[in-house]
Design a protein around this motif. Sequence first.
Motif, mmCIF file in Angstrom:
data_model
loop_
_atom_site.group_PDB
_atom_site.id
_atom_site.type_symbol
_atom_site.label_atom_id
_atom_site.label_comp_id
_atom_site.label_asym_id
_atom_site.label_seq_id
_atom_site.Cartn_x
_atom_site.Cartn_y
_atom_site.Cartn_z
ATOM 1 N N ASP A 1 49.911 34.113 37.272
ATOM 2 C CA ASP A 1 49.856 32.990 36.344
ATOM 3 C C ASP A 1 48.412 32.520 36.155
ATOM 4 O O ASP A 1 48.027 32.074 35.077
ATOM 5 N N ASP A 2 47.661 32.626 37.227
ATOM 6 C CA ASP A 2 46.326 32.030 37.252
ATOM 7 C C ASP A 2 45.292 33.121 37.455
ATOM 8 O O ASP A 2 45.443 33.947 38.358
ATOM 9 N N GLY A 3 44.246 33.095 36.650
ATOM 10 C CA GLY A 3 43.174 34.062 36.876
ATOM 11 C C GLY A 3 42.563 34.541 35.582
ATOM 12 O O GLY A 3 42.875 34.032 34.500
ATOM 13 N N ILE B 1 38.440 36.392 42.156
ATOM 14 C CA ILE B 1 39.432 35.416 41.708
ATOM 15 C C ILE B 1 40.785 36.094 41.504
ATOM 16 O O ILE B 1 41.835 35.583 41.934
ATOM 17 N N ARG C 1 45.053 23.593 47.271
ATOM 18 C CA ARG C 1 45.776 24.507 46.400
ATOM 19 C C ARG C 1 46.394 25.684 47.150
ATOM 20 O O ARG C 1 47.250 26.374 46.646
ATOM 21 N N SER D 1 43.062 31.474 33.368
ATOM 22 C CA SER D 1 44.220 30.603 33.163
ATOM 23 C C SER D 1 44.580 29.857 34.437
ATOM 24 O O SER D 1 44.112 30.184 35.535
ATOM 25 N N GLY D 2 45.412 28.820 34.257
ATOM 26 C CA GLY D 2 46.011 28.107 35.380
ATOM 27 C C GLY D 2 44.985 27.419 36.265
ATOM 28 O O GLY D 2 44.005 26.844 35.792
ATOM 29 N N ARG D 3 45.235 27.511 37.573
ATOM 30 C CA ARG D 3 44.368 26.859 38.545
ATOM 31 C C ARG D 3 42.919 27.294 38.440
ATOM 32 O O ARG D 3 42.023 26.642 38.964
ATOM 33 N N PHE D 4 42.686 28.439 37.822
ATOM 34 C CA PHE D 4 41.330 28.949 37.752
ATOM 35 C C PHE D 4 40.721 28.789 36.356
ATOM 36 O O PHE D 4 39.692 29.390 36.033
#
Lengths: 244, 244, 244, 244, 244, 244
Positions: E38-40, E52, E238, F236-239
């Motif tokens: 989802d994140d990156g 990351i 986090r 995206s997201g947390r990053f």
Amino acid sequence: MKVQVINPNTSQSMTASIGRAARAAAGPDTQVIACCPDDGPESIEGHFDEAIAAVGVLEEVRKGVAAGYDAHIIACFGDPGLLAARELARGPVIGIAEAAFHVASLLCTRFAVVTTLTRTRIIAEHLLRNYGMAEHCTSVRCVDIAVLELETLGDDALVERIAEQALQARDHEGAGAIVLGCGGMADLPARVSERVGLPVIDGVAAAVKLAQVLVEMGLGTSKHGDLAYPLAKRFSGRFGHFGG
Amino acid sequence: MKVQVINPNTSQSMTASIGRAARAAAGPDTQVIACCPDDGPESIEGHFDEAIAAVGVLEEVRKGVAAGYDAHIIACFGDPGLLAARELARGPVIGIAEAAFHVASLLCTRFAVVTTLTRTRIIAEHLLRNYGMAEHCTSVRCVDIAVLELETLGDDALVERIAEQALQARDHEGAGAIVLGCGGMADLPARVSERVGLPVIDGVAAAVKLAQVLVEMGLGTSKHGDLAYPLAKRFSGRFGHFGG
Amino acid sequence: MKVQVINPNTSQSMTASIGRAARAAAGPDTQVIACCPDDGPESIEGHFDEAIAAVGVLEEVRKGVAAGYDAHIIACFGDPGLLAARELARGPVIGIAEAAFHVASLLCTRFAVVTTLTRTRIIAEHLLRNYGMAEHCTSVRCVDIAVLELETLGDDALVERIAEQALQARDHEGAGAIVLGCGGMADLPARVSERVGLPVIDGVAAAVKLAQVLVEMGLGTSKHGDLAYPLAKRFSGRFGHFGG
Amino acid sequence: MKVQVINPNTSQSMTASIGRAARAAAGPDTQVIACCPDDGPESIEGHFDEAIAAVGVLEEVRKGVAAGYDAHIIACFGDPGLLAARELARGPVIGIAEAAFHVASLLCTRFAVVTTLTRTRIIAEHLLRNYGMAEHCTSVRCVDIAVLELETLGDDALVERIAEQALQARDHEGAGAIVLGCGGMADLPARVSERVGLPVIDGVAAAVKLAQVLVEMGLGTSKHGDLAYPLAKRFSGRFGHFGG
Amino acid sequence: MKVQVINPNTSQSMTASIGRAARAAAGPDTQVIACCPDDGPESIEGHFDEAIAAVGVLEEVRKGVAAGYDAHIIACFGDPGLLAARELARGPVIGIAEAAFHVASLLCTRFAVVTTLTRTRIIAEHLLRNYGMAEHCTSVRCVDIAVLELETLGDDALVERIAEQALQARDHEGAGAIVLGCGGMADLPARVSERVGLPVIDGVAAAVKLAQVLVEMGLGTSKHGDLAYPLAKRFSGRFGHFGG
Amino acid sequence: MKVQVINPNTSQSMTASIGRAARAAAGPDTQVIACCPDDGPESIEGHFDEAIAAVGVLEEVRKGVAAGYDAHIIACFGDPGLLAARELARGPVIGIAEAAFHVASLLCTRFAVVTTLTRTRIIAEHLLRNYGMAEHCTSVRCVDIAVLELETLGDDALVERIAEQALQARDHEGAGAIVLGCGGMADLPARVSERVGLPVIDGVAAAVKLAQVLVEMGLGTSKHGDLAYPLAKRFSGRFGHFGG
């Protein structure tokens, strides 16, 4: 702090130029003693010149130890006599090639070396292997100018010749930094860097700074094992004074 | 054929013993000229001793070239001054460590080295790496006897001390041959071999034989590239005679 | 002394030419027995040819041991069957590639190899790695002439093709000596050397000389460990005679 | 899919046992053809045995190619004749040592090998180097049981002997997985794994699985370069049928 | 069998394309779960992006372990987070670079890699060294197309650009197979192979197949030593959910 | 000069202790900013901990760059995120393991590392290989104390445990200096050195000093090639904040 900077060849003008670079790097709180051997070759351009120059280096280190200097720099890119000199001293002994390689490896994943003569390339390649730096170096490149002609050529032309090789290494081999492979290039890193857009490392400055670091950390040459003081024994003839 | 065998230290008795081993290896048709430097350490047991001894080696090679000798042997296990000496000569220049390593690698897949002092082990290890022989060597082992005590200890005791290490290497590391790591052990290979049941290589004999081979094949040191004659330049002081 | 020189392929003319080179190297006091297998490929130009030829080599070594020959040469540049052959013999067994590499490394800091087909370059590269010689070699270069065409091409043209590659290695890679990478080039080292101004090493001569050296030193293959005589066991079919 | 599993020695019982392990690994949709040469040694315990066995391997691969088999396994831990066999086939050819090493390196950062005789340890060590796996292996350990005695010893005792070495590697060297270094151990991985608490890899199963993978991916031996089909040439005598 | 295929970047279209390639390789009996974090970063083109993305990979592996998936693929050519991910799973975790290298080394003696950006070449070179594959690779070549432009360029143009580099490696460096160095090239191996006449390996397919092999063999990540489950400890912020 | 010293774990007490060591090394003219991530593991004892901690390191470097700090230290012995962090900064970024290795190699020919857990030994071994320092290290030794227990154990007991390993390395492996392999040992070099009679290097001090050297020389991370600033792209997201 007193740092002895030994130019292994007997050229007075190169000794002066190396001393200037060393003092600029050392800053005001460190005394730099630049010297060169009384006896030996006026330039070092091969294995033979190196072997003879090593004796002069050792004589100077011996004097430097007696004078209480805190660290000793061997300011020729082949690091002649390095391990032998370490046996003589409790303080750090640093070669300019090793210093430059170590510093360069902190700035990029691959560096290139630009040195003087094709004939001496093998010396740099052997050092890269011996220090574990071979994989970190893209190539050793040569401008094919004799050491003593570095001065007569003039800085402008010399910078151009070095930059030409450095740009080849940057653009075709992916070199991220340039090591200048001769004590006689100690004045040039800023100008070459400006010309090629990469960090450029002069070993004289690098070695002086590393020597200061070690002294300030209270670290010196290990006196246990193969770098302990030489075993006392008889030396004959011209080298009789080394005996004990 | 005239082969110059240079003992890099100044010990007359060791020079004589090395000369005997060299003559035994060379056979009747080759003249062996055993010599040692006038100036330098009486034994070589570290980087410093080596660096000083290298100058004596180079002086002797220079004399040997002037005298028209066909080949030159450096009869100390650290091969001091080897590449520098090659610059001076058109004939072959062979170190006893490199000779012993090359010969041993023809007899087995892994050999061991038995040398004198733990302190000098690193010198043999560096040579193994530099010559590409590290993977072919199981270990460098030490009897921890000073070079000049080799003679006073007596051959019986010395053979026993060497055999003890050799048997460890044979039985626990799979060594198939033993290299004797000191010019002062040149008389012992047959006795050690009988004791441990492995081929045992003395570098003095190996180097003399390899030198003969090269001369008979019409081969000598490459005079192209980094082993070409030294570039003519001014040498000062004690080393002024090297200039040209 | 009797030295068996085994051409691993079945070409009679190449066997004769290798025999001539071996005899020229061996001198009058050594008897050279040149031979080749009855069964096998007429030239060796790949891994498959090598694997089959190795059996012929082993048959010949076996005969040579039975005949009391003192040493055994494997005269194909891939050294096929080398370690296996060493198990069969107490005398030295030498491959021409290893012999040439070792000799070349005594003459210069970096040598180049000139061999026949690009296809077989990997074989030489594997040997350089296996023998610890990879760092001492600048490149393996190919003239791209099939082994059996070496003879029909004529020496003049062949020398020219080899020299072309050798000069590239000398001028662009810093090679200080040239190794000829094929038993079929055994007649050419002097002519190539004259043409390129470097020492040129033929492995056949090098191997014969090294074998003589080892025999004269009383050294042979280590019979301890992995080169001991093969363990007695049943062999079936065509290879039944190898059983014991 | 048809996978040919070649036991390079002539032992029928070992061929049967290897075939069983191969079939268990291959699953129902793949036909395993287990075979061994008509001619050659009944066990492989050294360089000599390997060299002779390689011919039998090549004969079998040749038959297997003619029969249209899709892939070929060389089921002896020295991978005898591997590169030569690859020249003969368009389908994949896999050695059990290389298969086991590759698989082991996917499961842990360091594995150990447990093989039969100390004498053959060097063979595994050479393969580790050749395949680039030396750094990934903590040690090659030996139970010192002859290949043909593996069967007579009984599985219980054999598992115990293997486990003893494996536990040493696990506890003192940090090995994270164990490679079984002999085709004759193909039945044992589950039992050894249960005993030592590590993944245990049998090369026969590993090679069969890798061969299936390559065939299913439409990949085979590169027919460009040194693994192209052998150059057509005359073979004489017993090997005449290899000519073309 | 359930195999989780993790695209470490967040591009949905690349995840879909990787999933397609994985399913084609996996066959009908294996369920492929293609996912991405989802994140990156939306593409991975350097050390920073990799570091990351590694967190996202670890999150996905954690979910995959919780879901009971049998194996986990990291489908970016730098294998980001590989060793860390192995700590989390008992099942196999395979990177597409390592998978491709291992498979390629079974097909030829030397392969070449064709990847996207010159900037990331060092990442592939580091992996080759870390996996022991450096000697088996002739070069890492770059088409200098950003990862996200691979799709917009169109397959025809992309195949042409890859083929151009591959042919250079084949004809001038002797490469016998080509590894595609980007998850975004997973659709292309057949077309590139047809164009250049060499086996071409896509790491996604290779990794899926190797994962299946390991699962079918009952092999998983070693839970002894450095790949054991992470030591339980407090994670803050986090990353609090990683604590235990 | 402002040097940011980043403890990659979230332990406040360890951050404080590292900060003290860094300030002691930096001297009065340099401002040391010691910090640790908000998010991540409280100690780093494996690949997984490292991968998560790397993100925290990158966050801190990013803040440090924004704050105009001149150099950045990664104060965990695995150097987590080092190359990624270099992409973010123009100033030097130094890991404490690389700093300690480089410094140690200037003091002796072989050093040993004493670290915390056997589990993490592989991390130090990988770094030694990656930095070219493997040949200069005799072994990586472990006291097998968890990172967070270092403090509770008390300095006396800890010094004793470290000294025990160091003396083994000195007396049995010839180590001439000791590298302390954990940021949590930063207070101990003087006491361990006194105990074992060898130079002892703490990486925190070494890294701070090297960073000062580079800044004073006007040198920073090469912004050409793989260490240039990250390519701008969507995260995206947390990053998401990393995108640009």
